[in-house]
Design an enzyme around this catalytic site. Structure first.
Site, PDB file in Angstrom:
ATOM      1  N   CYS B  37     -51.361 -57.164 -23.037  1.00 41.51           N
ATOM      2  CA  CYS B  37     -50.848 -57.612 -24.324  1.00 41.51           C
ATOM      3  C   CYS B  37     -50.374 -56.431 -25.168  1.00 41.51           C
ATOM      4  O   CYS B  37     -50.516 -55.274 -24.780  1.00 41.51           O
ATOM      5  CB  CYS B  37     -51.955 -58.329 -25.079  1.00 41.51           C
ATOM      6  N   CYS B  40     -53.215 -53.960 -25.970  1.00 41.28           N
ATOM      7  CA  CYS B  40     -53.528 -52.994 -24.898  1.00 41.28           C
ATOM      8  C   CYS B  40     -52.504 -51.876 -24.909  1.00 41.28           C
ATOM      9  O   CYS B  40     -52.832 -50.695 -24.849  1.00 41.28           O
ATOM     10  CB  CYS B  40     -53.469 -53.649 -23.521  1.00 41.28           C
ATOM     11  N   ASP B 446     -58.743 -62.436  13.401  1.00 45.51           N
ATOM     12  CA  ASP B 446     -59.755 -61.408  13.533  1.00 45.51           C
ATOM     13  C   ASP B 446     -60.985 -61.980  12.821  1.00 45.51           C
ATOM     14  O   ASP B 446     -60.856 -62.876  11.993  1.00 45.51           O
ATOM     15  CB  ASP B 446     -59.239 -60.129  12.840  1.00 45.51           C
ATOM     16  N   ASP B 620     -57.135 -57.658   9.512  1.00 40.99           N
ATOM     17  CA  ASP B 620     -57.166 -56.692   8.415  1.00 40.99           C
ATOM     18  C   ASP B 620     -57.440 -55.280   8.895  1.00 40.99           C
ATOM     19  O   ASP B 620     -57.127 -54.325   8.213  1.00 40.99           O
ATOM     20  CB  ASP B 620     -58.228 -57.089   7.384  1.00 40.99           C
ATOM     21  N   ASP B 624     -56.538 -54.166  14.378  1.00 47.16           N
ATOM     22  CA  ASP B 624     -55.627 -55.310  14.469  1.00 47.16           C
ATOM     23  C   ASP B 624     -54.174 -54.896  14.308  1.00 47.16           C
ATOM     24  O   ASP B 624     -53.273 -55.680  14.574  1.00 47.16           O
ATOM     25  CB  ASP B 624     -55.932 -56.330  13.357  1.00 47.16           C
TER      26      ASP B 624
END
Lengths: 52, 727
Positions: B37, B40, B446, B620, B624
């Site tokens: 916002c 921030c 996996d 992941d 893999d």
């Protein structure tokens, strides 16, 4: 007919001006941070320039 | 597992992430989380801007990047990050790289071409409308008519040449490679149209198609730009994920000062410090320190292994308990990761051979349309039309059949489809990925980190025991202690806490001394391999907490839904047999294999491919990555290692495995929409091409038909955005 000879280039010229204006906004980074620019108007002492 | 590193515990030097301009002034780019916002934004810019040595701080809310410029050479990035941390916004150094900038330039060029085409289309049309009015019997003298045609050409032609450049260049590249893509007929159509229109204007002929050429390019550029945006957004989102995950390595300098460096700058022999919760950056030899390492992402094994001095540990392993000092044995490119990276590259090459839907359509479309145009010219001339009239009709065929609908049909569908998936937390890396995903018939999962959550969770928590140990757990950075603290929620923290590497933490809770850590730490014989924590007050009974990697909540349901969609499912895991069987049984998966090596995973995917089955791989780990790259389509969770995310076509964030089902559903719908659009385009051309051959087409008809057909396919694509998921 004569009036068209004058109006036609004028309307093309106006279109060109709009095109150049768009090119300028693109160059000066006005689309880099739309959310930030929307938020910035709410901050009192923020600079109102877009980031370059 | 998201990597967090705590800068309050002795922030390492981050100056390797600084960028220097020609004058030597430093600037730093940071990825800031949680800024949403105006408040921030103001707070961040004010606080960071007020730091000594900082000349400016500029936050980009849209991309979440903060650019900090420093005065001269004195720069302290650690202080900037610490300040942001104090404000409540965790920040990570971000290295944008040159690829991103090149991409940005391309995007600007497309937008500018689009703007020029829009200007050209509108203004050329302005002069065409009076000529069209002449078609309905209104008076327009020959001089005025010529005037209009000239102006239409003077405005339209330069715009068409500029806006057409992306197509001309792409067509030229493709022709030189000996193939014809969709841009070849577009370029030929546009150039021929311009030439014929000019000659007609000079000869004071009947029709000029300047406006048609420019508006055709305008519509096509919309499709081109949408496709580009899809890839650009996916790329930057993927880069953000990786920046959060791999903040570099901490190198211990000769002076004993810790420097945080980008991975690429680590050299052999560097001394590295790896804190609990961080990943081992490169292959290294442990010099000092005792810890346990989680190899889940490397091998799929869930049981942590011990690491002590003299042992070699591999890049990608997660340091669980103690601080380790390593000597780098390899550079990042040469680490254990590299062998797998080569497998990934080989797989990626096979993927690039995939022919996209639009290119398949172009392969049919190009010869048919060009044959029709040639036939019109030859036939017309033979039947006594005269070469000029025959040529005009041939050009009319090219214009009216020109593939605006085809050029928009696929990108419009894919951008709406990926926007829908983006809202569900699934990142689509390219349009081709969606097309491949829609074709899969077999899914390989996996186990660790995909079917399971990939992080320890407390098993059978007893609330009273958890509440007792929680104050100590909150003070520790150890992943198991964090899991315990997460179970307990907010509360007080123990006093006088000391952390003992490889053992546990000690502290004072309500006046009583207590310990939390390994069995040995609380004075019990070390029991076994199971992931556990012990807690005890001094001289009191010991409490055991067991942790395990839990299945994702919707894992079983997801498998069921996938099966209902007609997909077969299988598990390939590097973990031990018992763990894999248990997970497969709960999920209802009949085919599973345990203790599979990375190369075997890839080999299994290849074998399935050889059987002619289209495989979706979901994984992941580094183990893999090769299989991900070889599979027909691949998905990885946002917690996956960099290599796996790079190898995957889609990345899903969030805890739900259901994202896989969503992605498959949306991809299938997108394909159906794209095929509908192709069908419509074919139908349109079946009517339009003969009409043009017979000479029924004039510039007005061409303008209406082209924009009308583009509108229809775009609206059909937008139906994707509203159609709800079936879950």
């Amino acid at each position: 007919m004569n009036i068209i000879l004058m109006l036609a280039p004028m309307s093309v010229g106006l279109g060109l001006i709009a095109l150049l204006a768009f090119w300028w906004t693109l160059r000066s980074g006005m689309y880099e941070d739309p959310q930030g620019d929307a938020a910035r108007i709410l901050i009192e002492d923020a600079e109102d320039k877009p980031a370059v | 597992m998201a990597l967090t590193y705590d800068l309050r515990t002795g922030g390492p030097d981050l100056s390797a992430f600084l960028r220097r301009d020609k004058a030597g002034a430093a600037s730093l780019e940071l990825l800031v989380k949680g800024a949403r916002c105006a408040g921030c934004l103001g707070k961040i810019e004010r606080e960071v801007g007020a730091l000594p040595g900082v000349t400016s701080a500029r936050m980009n809310l849209t991309s979440g990047k903060l650019t900090v410029a420093f005065e001269g050479r004195a720069a302290d990035p650690g202080r900037v990050i610490a300040t942001l941390d104090k404000l409540g916004y965790p920040a990570t150094p971000y290295d944008p790289g040159q690829a991103a900038e090149a991409h940005d330039k391309e995007s600007r060029r497309l937008i500018l071409a689009l703007a020029v085409a829009g200007f050209g289309a509108m203004n050329a049309m302005m002069f065409s409308v009076p000529i069209w009015a002449g078609l309905f019997g209104q008076e327009l003298g020959p001089a005025a008519r010529a005037f209009m045609m000239w102006w239409s050409g003077v405005v339209g032609a330069p715009c068409a040449v500029y806006a057409g450049m992306p197509f001309f260049q792409s067509a030229w590249r493709s022709l030189r490679a000996g193939r014809a893509n969709m841009d070849v007929p577009i370029s030929i159509g546009v150039i021929l149209t311009l030439v014929i229109s000019f000659s007609e204007t000079v000869l004071r002929g009947r029709d000029a198609y300047f406006d048609a050429a420019v508006s055709l390019l305008f519509l096509l550029l919309i499709g081109r730009w949408l496709d580009h945006r899809l890839r650009a957004r996916a790329k930057s989102a993927a880069a953000d994920l990786l920046a959060l995950q791999a903040p570099g390595a901490v190198v211990l300098g000769a002076d004993g000062v810790e420097h945080r460096k980008p991975l690429s700058e680590v050299v052999v022999g560097d001394r590295l410090v790896v804190r609990p919760g961080e990943r081992i950056p490169v292959d290294g030899l442990v010099e000092s320190g005792v810890s346990t390492l989680d190899n889940a992402l490397l091998t799929g094994e869930t049981t942590p292994v011990e690491a002590r001095a003299g042992q070699v540990c591999r890049a990608g392993a997660l340091n669980l308990s103690g601080v380790l000092r390593l000597q780098a044995l390899a550079r990042s490119e040469d680490s254990a990761v590299a062998a797998i990276a080569r497998l990934v590259e080989a797989g990626a090459q096979s993927k690039s051979l995939y022919v996209r839907l639009a290119d398949k359509a172009a392969a049919v479309y190009v010869p048919v349309v060009h044959a029709a145009a040639a036939l019109t010219f030859a036939g017309g001339w033979a039947l006594g039309l005269g070469p000029r009239e025959a040529l005009i009709r041939a050009v009319a065929v090219l214009i009216i059949t020109c593939p605006c609908a085809l050029g928009l049909a696929v990108p419009a569908v894919q951008i709406t489809a990926s926007a829908r998936l983006f809202r569900r937390g699934v990142l689509v890396k390219s349009g081709a990925a969606l097309e491949r995903l829609s074709e899969v018939e077999h899914v390989v999962f996996d186990k660790t980190g995909v079917l399971t959550e990939g992080r320890p969770r407390l098993v059978d928590p007893a609330p009273a025991a958890v509440a007792l140990a929680a104050p100590l757990a909150r003070a520790s950075a150890h992943p198991l202690a964090k899991a315990l603290a997460a179970e307990a929620g907010e509360g007080p923290t123990a006093d006088e806490v000391t952390e003992h590497a490889g053992l546990g933490v000690e502290g004072v809770i309500e006046g009583r001394r207590a310990r939390l850590g390994s069995a040995a730490w609380v004075g019990l014989p070390s029991a076994g391999a199971e992931t556990e924590l012990w807690f005890g007050f001094e001289g009191d009974t010991r409490i055991r907490f067991r942790f395990s990697d839990r299945l994702r909540e919707d894992a079983a349901r997801t498998i069921q839904v996938l099966k209902a969609r007609g997909l077969s499912v299988e598990v390939l895991s590097g973990d031990v047999e018992g763990a894999v069987r248990a997970a497969a049984e709960v999920c209802g998966i009949e085919t599973w294999t345990a203790r599979v090596s990375p190369a075997d995973k890839a080999a299994r995917v290849d074998a399935l491919k050889a059987e002619g089955r289209k495989v979706l791989m979901v994984g992941d780990g580094l183990n893999d990555a090769a299989a991900l790259a070889r599979a027909h389509a691949a998905m990885a969770p946002g917690t996956a290692l960099e290599a796996s995310q790079n190898a995957a076509d889609l990345v899903f964030s969030g805890d739900e495995l259901g994202a896989v089902v969503d992605a498959v559903d949306v991809a299938r719908q997108a394909k159906a929409r794209a095929l509908e659009n192709f069908g419509f385009s074919a139908l349109y051309n079946l009517v339009a091409a003969p009409a043009a051959m017979l000479g029924f087409v004039n510039p007005l008809v061409a303008a209406l038909a082209m924009s009308g057909s583009s509108l229809v396919v775009t609206l059909n694509a937008l139906r994707m955005a509203r159609a709800g998921g079936s879950r």
